[in-house]
Motif scaffolding. Structure first.
Motif, PDB file in Angstrom:
ATOM      1  N   ALA A 106      22.203 -40.233  93.351  1.00 55.67           N
ATOM      2  CA  ALA A 106      23.176 -39.205  93.702  1.00 55.67           C
ATOM      3  C   ALA A 106      22.694 -37.841  93.224  1.00 55.67           C
ATOM      4  N   PHE A 107      23.102 -36.821  93.937  1.00 61.22           N
ATOM      5  CA  PHE A 107      22.729 -35.444  93.638  1.00 61.22           C
ATOM      6  C   PHE A 107      24.017 -34.630  93.554  1.00 61.22           C
ATOM      7  N   LEU A 108      24.372 -34.226  92.334  1.00 59.49           N
ATOM      8  CA  LEU A 108      25.610 -33.492  92.081  1.00 59.49           C
ATOM      9  C   LEU A 108      25.258 -32.057  91.722  1.00 59.49           C
ATOM     10  N   GLY A 109      25.723 -31.109  92.510  1.00 55.38           N
ATOM     11  CA  GLY A 109      25.366 -29.721  92.230  1.00 55.38           C
ATOM     12  C   GLY A 109      26.030 -28.756  93.188  1.00 55.38           C
ATOM     13  N   GLY A 110      25.415 -27.579  93.312  1.00 57.53           N
ATOM     14  CA  GLY A 110      25.943 -26.534  94.162  1.00 57.53           C
ATOM     15  C   GLY A 110      25.242 -26.470  95.497  1.00 57.53           C
ATOM     16  N   SER A 111      25.180 -25.273  96.068  1.00 63.09           N
ATOM     17  CA  SER A 111      24.644 -25.110  97.416  1.00 63.09           C
ATOM     18  C   SER A 111      23.152 -25.417  97.503  1.00 63.09           C
TER      19      SER A 111
END
Length: 394
Positions: free
Chosen positions: A34-39
């Motif tokens: 999973a990749f959790l972050g902003g734009s």
């Protein structure tokens, strides 16, 4: 614990590494990343977010590394969101379909200048993940932006590193690499990221290459050895160390007000006055920074109000703010009302989810919130709308 930089690369700090990933790659079970972050994590700036972003390139590399077995990648990047929002989104956007094996966390660009809030957000993500999905390996990724290029360890990255060091989480400092390349003349920052934030394809590829370098070293790194036991013997033994390690996963928190228990709750959990109605944004209504359902409670009645109760240390809302949004006010546990005015220049362009967090309490307990419309609006707004997308508790 190894806090030294990996292979002499100052942009990579392996710390405890990824001890579970090596064993996972030796098996046949699916790998969930999973990749959790902003734009930037979502893929902004890339010509094709699903193939040329650092997230997509990392997923493709892991599929190559894990050839012959399924690799499932979860895109939990949402533009404009901070680690505070990330801690509240973790369950719904990352863990909703079960535990993940590897989680990349990227918020150094979007987090603001409030050190305590950044600690609470990043620590909340770590503690919540280790409590709900203890086998998940975490990696912090620091991307570049104007504010992250003021030195080798600028404020936002240094704050995130406090959390990474405390919990032994590997970190990949892409901003440090960009900073060095700018000062050696190898990189033109304005061509790399014309808007000062979102890298073009070459920038995403540079970030992905650093992540791949770390992953190569983490997978190749020899596992910790039990004293007096050979590698072959250790492989054959049950891994009783996991139980002992799990006891160490959650030391005393850096900030007892962190968002370990942060959650998004459905808007329908509140009691609304008759002036509210359920609806979704229409296709012609502009939306930014949100790929998920826009189902929400909506009103423009200046007398409308709603209330809800949660148990925790903090409560809040996610409001859909846009061109016609007005000013609301809230009362916590019967206290005086305070304004909620989140209108900014971006609201002139589109609706987007904005977090409204109420004051964090000293201890966990029952929190009763009443929110009412005021009939007032920012001078730039065209209306007094109130749109409730999510309720929050932590």
């Amino acid at each position: 614990m190894n806090n030294q930089n990996s292979g002499g690369n100052p942009s990579i700090t392996p710390r405890r590494g990824l001890p579970g990933l090596r064993g996972k790659l030796a098996g046949t079970a699916p790998l969930t990343v999973a990749f959790l972050g902003g734009s930037i994590t979502e893929g902004a700036g890339a010509s094709d977010a699903e193939s040329t972003s650092w997230r997509a390139l990392t997923g493709a590399y892991l599929q190559q590394l894990y050839a012959g077995h399924p690799v499932r990648c979860i895109n939990a990047g949402v533009g404009g969101t901070t680690s505070t929002f990330g801690a509240h989104r973790l369950q719904e956007h990352v863990l909703r379909e079960g535990p993940v094996d590897l989680l990349f966390v990227e918020f150094s660009v979007n987090d603001g200048e409030d050190r305590e809030e950044s600690i609470r957000g990043m620590e909340g993500i770590v503690r919540q993940c280790r409590r709900l999905s203890p086998q998940t390996e975490l990696v912090f990724v620091y991307t570049a932006a104007d504010k992250n290029l003021t030195g080798y360890k600028p404020f936002n990255i240094a704050v995130h590193e406090e959390v990474a060091a405390y919990y032994g989480i590997p970190s990949i400092d892409c901003a440090a690499k960009v900073y060095t390349m700018i000062h050696t003349g190898e990189l033109d920052w304005r061509k790399f990221a014309p808007d000062g934030y979102h890298p073009l394809d070459a920038g995403h590829a540079l970030y992905a290459a650093l992540v791949q370098e770390f992953l190569q070293q983490a997978v190749a790194r020899a596992p910790c050895r039990t004293a007096g036991v050979t590698e072959a013997e250790e492989t054959a033994l049950p891994d009783h160390r996991a139980e002992a390690e799990e006891e160490l996963l959650l030391p005393a928190p850096l900030d007892i007000r962190n968002y370990e228990y942060g959650r998004l709750l459905d808007y329908s959990g509140a009691a609304y006055s008759a002036a509210f109605s359920p609806r979704e944004l229409l296709p012609e209504e502009p939306l930014m920074n949100w790929r998920f359902s826009t189902a929400h409670a909506c009103t423009d009645d200046p007398q409308a109000e709603f209330s809800f109760t949660v148990t925790g240390q903090c409560a809040g809302l996610v409001l859909l703010y846009g061109p016609d949004s007005g000013i609301a006010e809230y009362s916590l546990n019967g206290g005086p009302y305070a304004d909620i005015n989140l209108f900014d220049d971006w609201c002139l362009e589109a609706y987007r989810p904005i977090l409204a967090l109420f004051p964090v309490q000293a201890e966990r307990g029952v929190l009763r919130i009443t929110v009412r419309n005021t009939g007032r609006r920012d001078s730039r707004s065209t209306g007094t709308g109130l749109r409730v997308l999510k309720l929050l508790s932590s």
